[in-house]
Design a protein around this motif. Structure first.
Motif: not given
Length: 628
Positions: A347-370
């Motif tokens: 459960s801890a792994i699930q939460k950690g990995v899911s949050n990390r993937i979404l955070s990474e997508l958020d970074k890309i959405a901000t820094s590399e919109p294309d």
């Protein structure tokens, strides 16, 4: 086969139109035949990983050979290549189950796409449909498989020429591996180079150098010794600085069964309360099973480099397009697959990995919109499922969401962009749902919003009709359908150059009152609209009723409650409505006109008239009168 059998072979038919399928694979799909070797090596590595897992509870399965290995034996003179592993092996029943059913995940869909492929995209399809083993028939006229399952004294063979049938037979264990599987390919004349060391070594290093099992090559009839060409070191255990982009791409293709490149690679090690390594990828193209009804994820779970399962739900289902693996240092090796799913560590792994993937997508959405835009175009419809299912991360997902709107000219817009263009007195974020983007953009219900410069989200995905109903809001503004309930458009001034609609005349008010009575069985109300500027009529759902698109979807699925009567809205300033108010027609004729208006509104929504025969009769009466 040349081996002596101990029982008569049984002939079976493949569970697919195999001759057609294999012919298309050879002649239409693969431009690079080298991939057959990667597919066979991947299967062999999986067999070794399965043995490692089974041996956790039964170490005797290893016997006196505990080290996994894959051996490629080349015989130039005989024109054969052998791929042998000392993994879990197969029984005769296993062979019928795993080798006798082609493209188990969707043969018909696979063949339909191959037939329809016009753009040279076929080579990306094979890995998406689970038919990797059968790629061997691109280079081989016959494929023989001999296998002995670990811990048993029985061996079996499978043999086929790929033309529609295969044979399975029990064989003398003396001619089988001590454990594992031997696949022998009898190469076609134009594929004899695959029996040469240089060719095979090049392919292995390029495509399979990072499988977690050592790979060896030997040449039969040669004095040169067996050589190790891959060390079996798990890529995810290495430092990122020691891994090239091409290494990541090769491993992605191996673990995901894809032929494209990863659009995003996420590799990190989590330390602290729980320790685990993560190596995940977002594909560059849509996997074939993206909208599989089961919505299963494709993340493999390892425990200290031992493969455990690929069925643990590491990620929420709206992230099922992510491929890769998680390797935990904390989960016990002897825990069953069922117990792992309920583990607090997982459960801890699930939460950690899911949050990390979404955070990474958020970074890309901000820094590399294309770059993010390309990811959203492929997987946005799936990510939006999280808006409906994942309340905890809904705000984050809304930030990641991108939409085409009535004012974006086909470009993607974020809700942050939308919020920046809100009009004074605008109390909601407006949206329109449907099945076709162009049709939604032309909906008459949007006219009043366009006249006031109000942006409307255009939502063509099925999931849009659901997540918008769960009470989501952005920056305090709720989402409101343009086809449901009354609007507050009167509070927002018209854009410069847009003409205001006059109050309805007495004649128009009289006709609306008449139409309301005439259509009482069909609609809940007939009223003057502030949505319409150029169209005469439209239909909307009442405030308490279900949105029209959602109601249609549920009705089509046989799950809708009793359908609510819609509201017919009338453009009081439209010339047709003014003429209808002034007509001296009889009540019967006026009733015909009212019903025709309702059917016109239905047709504009892409729906047929409620009673096509009655519609045709009314239209015929109207045309006959106009000609007299």
């Amino acid at each position: 086969m040349t081996t002596d059998t101990v029982s008569a072979p049984e002939t079976h038919a493949f569970e697919a139109d195999v001759s057609k399928l294999l012919h298309m694979m050879v002649h239409s799909v693969y431009s690079d035949k080298d991939v057959f070797l990667r597919e066979l090596i991947s299967n062999a590595a999986d067999a070794c990983e399965k043995l490692r897992y089974e041996a956790i509870s039964d170490p005797a399965l290893f016997g006196d050979d505990p080290q996994p290995r894959i051996t490629l034996a080349l015989d130039k003179e005989a024109g054969t290549i052998v791929v042998e592993d000392n993994g879990i092996g197969m029984s005769a029943a296993d062979m019928g189950e795993t080798l006798g059913t082609i493209a188990r995940s969707g043969t018909k869909a696979f063949m339909d796409r191959l037939t329809a492929d016009k753009n040279g995209e076929g080579q990306q399809l094979i890995g998406q449909f689970g038919v990797g083993f059968y790629s061997a028939f691109m280079v081989a006229g016959n494929v023989d498989v001999v296998s002995r399952r670990a811990g048993t004294d029985e061996a079996a063979s499978w043999s086929s020429d790929g033309l529609g049938t295969y044979t399975i037979a029990k064989v003398d264990p003396a001619v089988a591996p001590a454990r594992g599987t031997r696949v022998t390919l009898h190469l076609l004349d134009d594929a004899k180079t695959y029996a040469e060391r240089y060719t095979v070594e090049r392919i292995v290093k390029a495509q399979s150098g990072h499988v977690p099992v050592p790979i060896f090559i030997k040449e039969l009839g040669s004095e040169e010794e067996e050589r190790q060409v891959a060390d079996g070191a798990a890529l995810w255990t290495k430092a990122k600085s020691d891994i090239s982009e091409e290494d990541y791409a090769d491993f992605y293709r191996s673990v995901a069964g894809q032929f494209d490149k990863p659009a995003l690679t996420l590799h990190y090690r989590a330390e602290g309360r729980h320790e685990y390594s993560v190596l995940t990828f977002i594909p560059e193209t849509k996997p074939f099973d993206l909208f599989d009804p089961d919505r299963k994820g494709r993340i493999k779970l390892y425990v200290r480099r031992v493969f455990i399962t690929d069925e643990a739900e590491i990620l929420p289902r709206y992230l099922r397009f992510v491929r890769g693996l998680v390797d935990s240092a904390d989960l016990p090796l002897n825990m069953s697959r069922e117990m792992i799913q309920d583990s607090p560590v997982l459960s801890a792994i699930q939460k950690g990995v899911s949050n990390r993937i979404l955070s990474e997508l958020d970074k890309i959405a901000t820094s590399e919109p294309d770059r993010y835009r390309a990811i959203w175009e492929n997987f946005g419809a799936v990510l939006k499922e999280g808006l409906y299912e994942d309340f905890e991360r809904r705000a984050q997902l809304l930030g990641l969401a991108r939409f085409k709107t009535s004012m974006s000219n086909g470009e993607w817009r974020s809700l942050k962009d939308y919020a920046a263009s809100l009009k004074d007195n605008q109390t909601a974020i407006y949206y329109a749902t449907g099945t076709d983007l162009d049709r939604i953009a032309q909906s008459p219900q949007l006219e009043g919003f366009k006249a006031r410069g109000i942006e409307v989200l255009l939502l063509p995905d099925q999931v849009d009709s659901f997540w918008t109903t769960v009470g989501a809001d952005y920056d305090g503004k709720p989402f409101k359908s343009v086809t449901q309930g009354a609007t507050d458009l009167s509070l927002i001034p018209l854009a410069e150059g847009s003409a205001a609609t006059d109050a309805p005349s007495e004649d128009v008010s009289s006709f609306i009152s008449f139409a309301k009575d005439a259509l009482a069985d069909q609609v809940s109300d007939v009223r003057v609209s502030d949505r319409l500027t150029t169209s005469a009529v439209c239909i909307v759902a009442s405030e308490s009723a279900m949105d029209l698109q959602l109601e249609r979807m549920l009705a089509a699925a046989g799950q809708a409650p009793e359908r609510a009567k819609p509201v017919l809205e009338v453009n009081a300033g439209h010339m047709l409505i003014a003429k209808l108010g002034q007509t001296g027609a009889s009540d019967e004729e006026r009733a015909d006109l009212a019903f025709l208006l309702l059917d016109e509104a239905r047709i504009a929504e892409g729906q047929p008239p409620a009673d096509p025969r009655a519609f045709a009769e009314r239209l015929e009466r109207l045309m006959t009168k106009s000609l007299n």
